[in-house]
Design an enzyme around this catalytic site. Structure first.
Site, PDB file in Angstrom:
ATOM      1  N   ASP A  68       0.833  -1.200   0.000  1.00 27.44           N
ATOM      2  CA  ASP A  68       0.000   0.000   0.000  1.00 27.44           C
ATOM      3  C   ASP A  68       0.869   1.253   0.000  1.00 27.44           C
ATOM      4  O   ASP A  68       0.710   2.141  -0.842  1.00 27.44           O
ATOM      5  CB  ASP A  68      -0.930   0.006   1.217  1.00 27.44           C
ATOM      6  N   ASP A  75      -2.385   4.949   2.069  1.00 24.19           N
ATOM      7  CA  ASP A  75      -3.741   5.516   2.002  1.00 24.19           C
ATOM      8  C   ASP A  75      -4.809   4.457   1.765  1.00 24.19           C
ATOM      9  O   ASP A  75      -5.942   4.776   1.388  1.00 24.19           O
ATOM     10  CB  ASP A  75      -3.816   6.579   0.897  1.00 24.19           C
ATOM     11  N   SER A  77      -5.257   2.531  -0.562  1.00 25.43           N
ATOM     12  CA  SER A  77      -5.718   2.419  -1.947  1.00 25.43           C
ATOM     13  C   SER A  77      -5.584   0.993  -2.465  1.00 25.43           C
ATOM     14  O   SER A  77      -6.296   0.593  -3.391  1.00 25.43           O
ATOM     15  CB  SER A  77      -4.957   3.398  -2.851  1.00 25.43           C
ATOM     16  N   GLU A  89      -5.519  -1.137  -7.855  1.00 26.25           N
ATOM     17  CA  GLU A  89      -4.165  -1.591  -7.517  1.00 26.25           C
ATOM     18  C   GLU A  89      -4.089  -3.088  -7.224  1.00 26.25           C
ATOM     19  O   GLU A  89      -3.161  -3.774  -7.644  1.00 26.25           O
ATOM     20  CB  GLU A  89      -3.645  -0.835  -6.284  1.00 26.25           C
ATOM     21  N   ASN A  95       0.315  -7.534  -7.275  1.00 24.74           N
ATOM     22  CA  ASN A  95      -0.519  -7.578  -6.074  1.00 24.74           C
ATOM     23  C   ASN A  95      -1.477  -8.763  -6.033  1.00 24.74           C
ATOM     24  O   ASN A  95      -2.124  -8.999  -5.009  1.00 24.74           O
ATOM     25  CB  ASN A  95      -1.332  -6.280  -5.945  1.00 24.74           C
ATOM     26  N   HIS A 197      10.769 -10.523   5.509  1.00 30.18           N
ATOM     27  CA  HIS A 197      10.815 -11.853   4.904  1.00 30.18           C
ATOM     28  C   HIS A 197      11.221 -12.918   5.902  1.00 30.18           C
ATOM     29  O   HIS A 197      11.371 -14.086   5.533  1.00 30.18           O
ATOM     30  CB  HIS A 197      11.770 -11.859   3.709  1.00 30.18           C
TER      31      HIS A 197
END
Length: 329
Positions: A68, A75, A77, A89, A95, A197
């Site tokens: 994000d 935000d 989004s 997105e 993604n 990770h």
């Protein structure tokens, strides 16, 4: 991130001047102290409940926050659902692999907040995701830290905006540093955030090249630990479904710790973008330092993730408080 010791660190709250045409919100520790004073406890309860249902919530939320913030700022989004008129997105190829449990924990926390009349439609999805990220780090044994609040939710989400803005599994240090620098993050921040990770899993498709077709000279990446390469080949045979999951950290995949750096010292970084942090002389000293000092790593991670949370935040002029985290108002 394409395919991202309990120490209490008090982070000084950042206060930034706000002008109508800026993309900066005023962030503060007590942003909701009057409008929703129990926001942190409500979100934490929702996170803990979700984590009990599935561990995947932890790495999924961390990765969602990173994806994000790196695209148009923190935000929320990335949470917007696509519509016939807009590919959002979350549907960009980088993604697609974001696990649904990260989205769901934010939705569950939003639902819990809205069940409280004082908090209903007062807390942004962006802030919920930021709080949930801290809470999953803690749930995995990582450091607790103060969270700056006051982000508004973004008004735009397009798949095209993702292109070229997220680190890739084959990136070298130059590429990684350039991407992080765009977000006002240093090489040290990059190394600290890469250590996310230490949790979760990746898919076989992301490592096929390293273990079967590295280049014209070597079929296997020579920086890869030979025994680890054999393990990966067993877990990811040539014709296996590329969506098969493998642990990012082969030693402590469910614990937030500095084992990630110890793995790099042994050639056990899953992605090229992990292992280069040790093979590149510019980043190796930091890897070595944090491999032997978990307290220093935790401190650096808190600094880095706090700075990440300041990237591209929106204010009331260019954002709002979304009623549904997955849709614009």
């Amino acid at each position: 991130m394409a395919s991202f010791g309990m120490v209490l660190v008090v982070v000084l709250c950042l206060t930034i001047s706000v002008f109508p045409d800026t993309t900066t919100a005023q962030l503060s520790r007590g942003f909701y102290s009057k409008t929703c004073p129990n926001v942190e406890q409500i979100v934490r309860n929702a996170v803990q409940k979700k984590v009990k249902q599935t561990f995947v919530t932890i790495p999924a939320t961390l990765r969602l926050f990173f994806h994000d913030c790196f695209v148009n700022g923190c935000d929320a989004s990335v949470m917007i659902q696509s519509t016939p008129k807009n590919k959002a997105e979350k549907d960009h190829p980088d993604n697609i692999s974001l696990a649904g449990d990260g989205f769901d924990v934010v939705m569950q926390a939003k639902k819990a907040l809205d069940a409280n009349p004082q908090c209903r439609n007062k807390v942004s999805c962006a802030d919920i995701l930021t709080l949930a990220t801290r809470d999953v780090v803690v749930a995995a044994g990582g450091p607790s830290y103060e969270v700056e609040l006051g982000r508004f939710d973004g008004l735009v989400s397009t798949a095209s905006s993702v292109e070229g803005n997220l680190p890739g599994p084959s990136d070298n240090v130059d590429k990684l540093n350039a991407l992080f620098k765009k977000n006002k993050l240093t090489q040290e921040d990059m190394i600290a955030l890469s250590a996310a990770h230490t949790l979760g899993f990746a898919h076989c498709g992301k490592v096929f090249k390293r273990i079967y077709n590295f280049n014209g000279i070597n079929s296997v990446d020579p920086t890869l630990n030979k025994a680890y390469a054999i393990e990966l080949q067993k877990a990811c045979p040539k014709n296996v479904d590329p969506r098969i999951a493998i642990n990012m950290d082969p030693v402590t995949p469910k614990t937030f710790d500095n084992t990630y750096f110890k793995n790099l010292q042994q050639g056990k970084g899953l992605f090229t973008s992990d292992q280069v942090l040790f093979t590149d002389g510019r980043s190796r000293p930091t890897v070595n330092a944090w491999a032997s000092n978990s307290t220093a790593f935790n401190r650096a991670f808190v600094t880095a993730i706090t700075k990440l949370g300041r990237v591209g935040v929106k204010n009331s002029h260019n954002g709002n408080i979304r009623r549904d985290c997955g849709a614009f108002n």
